[in-house]
Design a protein around this motif. Structure first.
Motif, mmCIF file in Angstrom:
data_model
loop_
_atom_site.group_PDB
_atom_site.id
_atom_site.type_symbol
_atom_site.label_atom_id
_atom_site.label_comp_id
_atom_site.label_asym_id
_atom_site.label_seq_id
_atom_site.Cartn_x
_atom_site.Cartn_y
_atom_site.Cartn_z
ATOM 1 N N ILE A 1 0.876 -1.181 0.000
ATOM 2 C CA ILE A 1 0.000 0.000 0.000
ATOM 3 C C ILE A 1 0.912 1.229 0.000
ATOM 4 N N VAL A 2 0.863 2.001 -1.061
ATOM 5 C CA VAL A 2 1.716 3.191 -1.187
ATOM 6 C C VAL A 2 0.985 4.357 -0.523
ATOM 7 N N ILE A 3 1.528 4.771 0.626
ATOM 8 C CA ILE A 3 0.846 5.793 1.441
ATOM 9 C C ILE A 3 1.638 7.093 1.448
ATOM 10 N N GLY A 4 2.948 6.993 1.317
ATOM 11 C CA GLY A 4 3.753 8.210 1.405
ATOM 12 C C GLY A 4 5.023 8.092 0.589
ATOM 13 N N ASN A 5 5.720 9.207 0.494
ATOM 14 C CA ASN A 5 6.955 9.275 -0.286
ATOM 15 C C ASN A 5 7.913 10.222 0.434
ATOM 16 N N ALA A 6 8.198 9.864 1.720
ATOM 17 C CA ALA A 6 8.975 10.772 2.572
ATOM 18 C C ALA A 6 10.341 11.101 1.970
ATOM 19 N N SER A 7 10.896 10.199 1.177
ATOM 20 C CA SER A 7 12.205 10.456 0.555
ATOM 21 C C SER A 7 12.103 11.540 -0.517
ATOM 22 N N ARG A 8 10.889 11.794 -1.002
ATOM 23 C CA ARG A 8 10.597 12.749 -2.081
ATOM 24 C C ARG A 8 11.342 12.379 -3.366
ATOM 25 N N GLU A 9 11.717 11.090 -3.485
ATOM 26 C CA GLU A 9 12.402 10.622 -4.697
ATOM 27 C C GLU A 9 11.454 9.798 -5.561
ATOM 28 N N THR A 10 11.773 9.725 -6.852
ATOM 29 C CA THR A 10 10.967 8.923 -7.768
ATOM 30 C C THR A 10 11.372 7.451 -7.620
ATOM 31 N N ALA A 11 10.389 6.562 -7.768
ATOM 32 C CA ALA A 11 10.688 5.138 -7.666
ATOM 33 C C ALA A 11 10.515 4.473 -9.027
ATOM 34 N N LEU A 12 11.318 3.445 -9.269
ATOM 35 C CA LEU A 12 11.192 2.676 -10.502
ATOM 36 C C LEU A 12 10.392 1.407 -10.215
ATOM 37 N N LEU A 13 9.470 1.086 -11.102
ATOM 38 C CA LEU A 13 8.682 -0.125 -10.934
ATOM 39 C C LEU A 13 8.807 -0.952 -12.204
ATOM 40 N N HIS A 14 9.346 -2.169 -12.070
ATOM 41 C CA HIS A 14 9.415 -3.055 -13.227
ATOM 42 C C HIS A 14 8.168 -3.943 -13.213
ATOM 43 N N PRO A 15 7.250 -3.765 -14.165
ATOM 44 C CA PRO A 15 5.990 -4.517 -14.117
ATOM 45 C C PRO A 15 6.188 -6.027 -14.000
ATOM 46 N N ALA A 16 7.281 -6.549 -14.576
ATOM 47 C CA ALA A 16 7.487 -8.004 -14.531
ATOM 48 C C ALA A 16 7.570 -8.520 -13.098
#
Ligand code: NDP
Length: 323
Positions: free
Chosen positions: A235-250
């Motif tokens: 469950i993505v609730i926050g982004n305290a690092s304020r950085e972008t995340a990479l998501l590999h769908p596989a």
């Protein structure tokens, strides 16, 4: 009245203590004499202009607070002046008086102090929706709670334990982990433990956590996926690092993972889920199974320091400001 004003966006010290007009409650609104304001990470992001919605200036920050109803606008029924309330509004709470829509009044057990009531709405409703409405966690399952000593983290641990879940708590210092253990966390891990991924796997019998409450983002997001059990949920609730995340769908496909976003503001428009959450949370608070964790308390004039301490990871529980 005294209140904090933001005229330009930036670091917390852009906020200034000013003499402001006492706001009038329009139709459907109530005016509350503010006794305690709960400060959220989102408040600091809003002042910085980095929140999910655009921040319009000038404005007075503060979205959740507790106090006493002082005046009632036209068309409001069932709320009398003198009633103690907790409120969830858009902005305006960092002042001696604040106006909120009557719909923003949150039922809170009368046993709570003003500071506890101000610590309640955002963290506990968010934790409830993360674990129940969206997370669908079942007793006996493992949940991973990041930033476990924070306002949302402490609420999540308590609620998870009340639901019969097993908790892995992560935080940045030993003192924070001690707090998490005191609230019932079964396993605690330093956020920068080099073996944290293996340790989460080991703690959960090799499977990983059925549910991960992700609040850090950036590189940690990828790591959260690797700590999640097959068919588990992040469950993505926050982004305290304020950085972008990479998501590999596989990676989602391979292990049948589910990634779900949660924003409390959107969830509040689901009136059925909100009513269910309110009933269950009120029951758990009244029975003493969960207790809002009041963190450091600051005077109104020290609001900028309160926001900066929250951003600098110096606080535990809910940061409170008393006007
Ligand atoms: P907290 O009281 O949890 O304080 C923030 C904590 O985040 C810090 O103490 C720190 O804990 C942790 N953290 C991790 N990485 C960073 C970083 N790079 N910079 C700063 N802090 C970091 O705040 P809240 O309870 O208000 O919020 C916790 C998170 O949940 C936030 O990301 C917030 O945006 C989110 N949230 C989202 C909601 C929604 O509706 N989506 C509602 C409520 C909260 P540590 O030192 O242990 O790492």
């Amino acid at each position: 009245m005294r209140g904090m004003l933001v005229e330009r966006l930036g670091a917390p010290d852009v906020m200034e203590l000013r003499e402001l007009p006492v706001p009038e409650p329009g139709p459907g609104h109530v005016r509350v004499k503010v006794e305690a304001v709960g400060i959220n990470f989102a408040d600091a992001l809003a002042v910085a202009g980095e929140y999910l919605t655009r921040t319009r200036v000038p404005y007075t920050p503060g979205m959740e607070f507790a106090g006493t109803v002082d005046a009632v606008g036209e068309g409001v029924s069932g709320v009398q002046p003198g009633t103690r309330v907790a409120c969830l509004g858009g902005t305006g709470a960092l002042a001696e008086y604040a106006v909120v829509p009557a719909a923003g009044i949150i039922p809170v057990p009368q046993s709570l102090s003003a500071a506890q009531a101000a610590a309640f709405p955002v963290s506990y409703f968010t934790a409830y929706h993360a674990l129940n409405t969206l997370g669908q966690a079942k007793a006996g399952q493992w949940v991973l709670v990041q930033a476990a000593a924070g306002a949302l983290g402490t609420a999540s641990i308590q609620l998870a334990k009340a639901m019969g879940l097993q908790v892995v708590a992560m935080a940045s210092t030993d003192e924070k982990l001690e707090l998490a253990r005191g609230l019932g966390a079964d396993v605690t891990l330093l956020q920068d433990d080099p073996e944290r991924v293996q340790k989460v796997k080991a703690a959960t019998g090799g499977a990983g956590a059925a549910l991960v409450l992700e609040v850090v983002g950036g590189a940690r997001f990828q790591e959260s996926l690797s700590m999640t059990a097959t068919r588990g949920r992040v469950i993505v609730i926050g982004n305290a690092s304020r950085e972008t995340a990479l998501l590999h769908p596989a990676e989602l496909m391979k292990r049948n993972l589910t990634v779900t976003g949660l924003w409390l503001t959107s969830m509040m428009s689901d009136l059925v889920a909100t009513r269910e959450a309110a009933q269950e949370l009120t029951r758990l608070v009244a029975s003493g199974q969960v207790t809002p964790q009041v963190g450091p308390t600051y005077a109104l004039a020290d609001s900028a320091r309160a926001f900066q301490d929250l951003l600098d990871r110096k606080t535990t529980g809910k940061v409170i400001i008393e006007p």
